[in-house]
Write an enzyme that holds these catalytic residues in place. Structure first.
Site, PDB file in Angstrom:
ATOM      1  N   HIS A   1       0.822  -1.133  -0.085  1.00  0.00           N
ATOM      2  CA  HIS A   1      -0.072   0.060  -0.124  1.00  0.00           C
ATOM      3  C   HIS A   1       0.874   1.221  -0.140  1.00  0.00           C
ATOM      4  O   HIS A   1       1.921   0.990   0.561  1.00  0.00           O
ATOM      5  CB  HIS A   1      -0.888   0.066   1.426  1.00  0.00           C
ATOM      6  CG  HIS A   1      -1.657  -1.203   1.453  1.00  0.00           C
ATOM      7  ND1 HIS A   1      -1.158  -2.075   2.343  1.00  0.00           N
ATOM      8  CD2 HIS A   1      -2.965  -1.299   1.352  1.00  0.00           C
ATOM      9  CE1 HIS A   1      -2.317  -2.980   2.267  1.00  0.00           C
ATOM     10  NE2 HIS A   1      -3.186  -2.433   1.872  1.00  0.00           N
TER      11      HIS A   1
ATOM     12  N   ASP B   1       2.580   1.846   3.196  1.00  0.00           N
ATOM     13  CA  ASP B   1       3.558   0.961   3.741  1.00  0.00           C
ATOM     14  C   ASP B   1       4.974   1.594   3.163  1.00  0.00           C
ATOM     15  O   ASP B   1       5.809   1.207   4.171  1.00  0.00           O
ATOM     16  CB  ASP B   1       3.391  -0.214   3.185  1.00  0.00           C
ATOM     17  CG  ASP B   1       1.991  -1.070   3.363  1.00  0.00           C
ATOM     18  OD1 ASP B   1       1.272  -0.628   4.270  1.00  0.00           O
ATOM     19  OD2 ASP B   1       1.367  -1.856   2.599  1.00  0.00           O
TER      20      ASP B   1
ATOM     21  N   ASP C   1      -4.585 -13.764  -2.273  1.00  0.00           N
ATOM     22  CA  ASP C   1      -3.719 -13.510  -0.796  1.00  0.00           C
ATOM     23  C   ASP C   1      -3.850 -14.834  -0.150  1.00  0.00           C
ATOM     24  O   ASP C   1      -4.873 -15.268   0.351  1.00  0.00           O
ATOM     25  CB  ASP C   1      -4.477 -12.336   0.017  1.00  0.00           C
ATOM     26  CG  ASP C   1      -4.080 -11.189  -0.617  1.00  0.00           C
ATOM     27  OD1 ASP C   1      -3.244 -10.707  -1.585  1.00  0.00           O
ATOM     28  OD2 ASP C   1      -4.717  -9.826  -0.082  1.00  0.00           O
TER      29      ASP C   1
ATOM     30  N   ASP D   1      -5.049 -13.775   9.531  1.00  0.00           N
ATOM     31  CA  ASP D   1      -3.765 -13.580   8.750  1.00  0.00           C
ATOM     32  C   ASP D   1      -2.562 -14.506   9.011  1.00  0.00           C
ATOM     33  O   ASP D   1      -1.513 -14.086   8.901  1.00  0.00           O
ATOM     34  CB  ASP D   1      -3.290 -12.154   8.544  1.00  0.00           C
ATOM     35  CG  ASP D   1      -4.299 -11.279   7.674  1.00  0.00           C
ATOM     36  OD1 ASP D   1      -5.183 -11.829   7.077  1.00  0.00           O
ATOM     37  OD2 ASP D   1      -4.259  -9.850   7.830  1.00  0.00           O
TER      38      ASP D   1
ATOM     39  N   ASP E   1      -0.284 -12.544   2.366  1.00  0.00           N
ATOM     40  CA  ASP E   1      -1.031 -11.524   3.223  1.00  0.00           C
ATOM     41  C   ASP E   1      -1.095 -12.249   4.598  1.00  0.00           C
ATOM     42  O   ASP E   1      -2.283 -12.469   4.809  1.00  0.00           O
ATOM     43  CB  ASP E   1      -2.510 -11.144   2.654  1.00  0.00           C
ATOM     44  CG  ASP E   1      -2.950  -9.997   3.122  1.00  0.00           C
ATOM     45  OD1 ASP E   1      -2.217  -9.449   4.037  1.00  0.00           O
ATOM     46  OD2 ASP E   1      -4.149  -9.111   2.799  1.00  0.00           O
TER      47      ASP E   1
HETATM   48  C1  XLS Z   1      -7.262  -6.751   4.732  1.00  0.00           C
HETATM   49  C2  XLS Z   1      -6.969  -6.928   3.502  1.00  0.00           C
HETATM   50  C3  XLS Z   1      -5.772  -6.030   2.773  1.00  0.00           C
HETATM   51  C4  XLS Z   1      -5.761  -6.274   1.481  1.00  0.00           C
HETATM   52  C5  XLS Z   1      -4.905  -5.032   0.772  1.00  0.00           C
HETATM   53  O1  XLS Z   1      -7.949  -7.690   5.423  1.00  0.00           O
HETATM   54  O2  XLS Z   1      -6.597  -8.239   3.167  1.00  0.00           O
HETATM   55  O3  XLS Z   1      -4.497  -6.637   3.236  1.00  0.00           O
HETATM   56  O4  XLS Z   1      -5.246  -7.266   0.941  1.00  0.00           O
HETATM   57  O5  XLS Z   1      -5.261  -3.673   1.149  1.00  0.00           O
HETATM   58 NI    NI Z   2      -5.648  -8.953   1.665  1.00  0.00          NI
HETATM   59 NI    NI Z   3      -7.207  -9.654   4.928  1.00  0.00          NI
END
Ligand code: XLS
Ligand code: NI
Ligand code: NI
Length: 439
Positions: A99, A102, A294, A307, A337
């Site tokens: 992002h 980041d 992701d 995550d 991710d």
């Molecule tokens: C959040 C999302 C974020 C996206 C990118 O839950 O997974 O990390 O992948 O903005």
């Molecule tokens: Ni994500």
């Molecule tokens: Ni996410």
């Protein structure tokens, strides 16, 4: 300057290796069905979780110990870039994702934020010249800052809508500058807390307007990245508009965006929506909408986006099965991710986490390819639907049958015979393939 000088390049050493800093299953150059593992898996590092994340949670402060902790401001942003490219090289990572916030700190104004971005983007571009790591996708963070409290493109405030647009405009320029293969829109706060104060119709219309304007601008500047939306049902809002792939697809079709976007599917978002990861991949695949992944996993006992790095081999096998059936990920990839646990706070843990994720998907790839080669699941499914290959079934799928003909047919039936669904047979086979692939 080295940030991880005790760690040497991670190599493939095979399943019996005792070296924690080696791949046991991920062998980037190994060919599977005409493509190398590296080409199949297209792994990406998520900049936010690996270089920016401090591992705080709602109940506790950050615990992460990072070699770049001593820096601040723009020096910190630069140190992270140096560390990131060292990390990519040591792990043989082909892609990364970020992002805007980041990679560069936000300034006191949009102009200042953009200037900070320009400095870091130029530095990243320079590093990319000597690196084989490419940008899988970038995005902008339109959810953390207090101005996005009521959403961004779905905000009640036209000023916020404009601010969000300006950030995406810059994001598209950055993506073009760094050769991003995709551009992601995760609707961080594009949803509602309560319907009681929400004009849902206006918010949905505005969200669609925003996406059309983004595509128009990408076309204007010649940025050819694949656009991706990333469904998530809830968190941080109680209802996110791109709830899951099916509702996201309906939204895209409703607003004539179905040819502009594909989906970036996150495992933990699937489970939050009450689906399996493979369900979301499958739904996208059969509609030709699978764009990227992701790659993470949720915790079975926790109801939020934890995550975690993927380690569940059953899940990676079924995910890779869908991806292989899709003919691969195209421009997409498997972006981790995923973040190390709050208790796994050392820099070394960042390596172990990625090695685990990469090995887990390598296992999934190999098992899934064998299952496909032997048509283990295909044969059972083909047989199960065989009634549509002839007679009345053929008339139904070819569009010949109507209710008159179907009633006539039904009146001739004394009973129906059906084959077993064979779920236990299939599960046993999958287990057998998982174990014998590496025996
Ligand atoms: C959040 C999302 C974020 C996206 C990118 O839950 O997974 O990390 O992948 O903005
Ligand atoms: Ni994500
Ligand atoms: Ni996410």
């Amino acid at each position: 300057m080295s940030y991880f000088n005790e760690i040497r390049n991670i190599q493939y050493e095979g399943a019996k290796s005792e070296n924690p800093y080696a791949f046991k299953f991920y062998n980037p150059s190994e060919t599977i069905n005409g493509k190398t593992m590296e080409e199949h898996l297209r792994f990406g590092v998520a900049y936010w979780h690996t270089f920016t994340e401090d591992l705080s949670d709602p109940f506790g402060v950050g615990t992460a110990i990072r070699p770049w902790d001593k820096f601040s401001g723009m020096d910190l942003a630069k140190a992270r870039v140096e560390a990131a490219f060292e990390f990519f090289e040591k792990l043989q990572i082909p892609y990364f994702c970020f992002h805007d916030v980041d990679i560069a700190p936000e300034g006191n104004s949009l102009k200042e934020s953009n200037e900070n971005l320009d400095v870091i983007v130029a530095m990243i571009k320079d590093y990319m010249k000597d690196s084989k790591t490419k940008l899988l996708w970038n995005t902008v963070n339109n959810f953390t800052h207090p101005r996005f409290v009521h959403g961004a493109a779905s905000s009640n405030s036209a000023d916020v809508f404009a601010y969000a647009a300006a950030k995406v405009k810059k994001g598209l320029e950055v993506g073009k500058e760094l050769g991003a293969e995709n551009y992601v829109f995760w609707g961080g706060r594009e949803g509602y807390e309560t319907l009681l104060n929400t004009n849902m119709k206006l918010e949905l219309d505005n969200l669609a307007r925003f996406f059309h304007m983004a595509k128009d601008y990408a076309n204007e500047i010649g940025f050819e990245a694949q656009f991706l939306i990333e469904p998530k049902p809830k968190e941080p809002t109680s209802h996110q508009y791109d709830f899951d792939v099916a509702s996201g697809y309906a939204f895209l079709q409703n607003y004539d965006l179905q040819d502009t976007f594909k989906f970036n599917i996150e495992a933990n978002h699937a489970t939050l929506a009450g689906h399996t990861f493979e369900h979301e991949l499958h739904y996208a695949r059969i509609h030709n909408m699978l764009g990227s992944v992701d790659a993470n996993q949720g915790h079975p006992l926790l109801g939020w986006d934890t995550d975690e790095f993927p380690s569940d081999l059953y899940a990676t096998t079924l995910a890779m099965y869908e991806i292989l059936k899709n003919g691969g990920l195209g421009k997409g990839g498997l972006n981790f991710d995923a973040k190390v646990r709050r208790g796994s706070f050392t820099p070394e843990d960042l390596f172990h986490a990625h090695i685990t994720g990469m090995d887990s998907f390598a296992v999934g790839l190999k098992v899934a390819q064998r299952l496909l080669n032997d048509r283990v699941i295909e044969n059972i499914i083909d047989e199960r639907y065989d009634s549509f290959n002839s007679g009345i079934g053929k008339d139904i799928v070819s569009g010949k049958a109507d209710f008159h003909q179907l009633e006539k047919h039904a009146l001739t039936l004394s009973d129906t015979t059906q084959p077993s669904g064979q779920l236990e047979v299939i599960k046993n086979k999958i287990n057998q393939y998982m174990l014998t692939t590496f025996a």
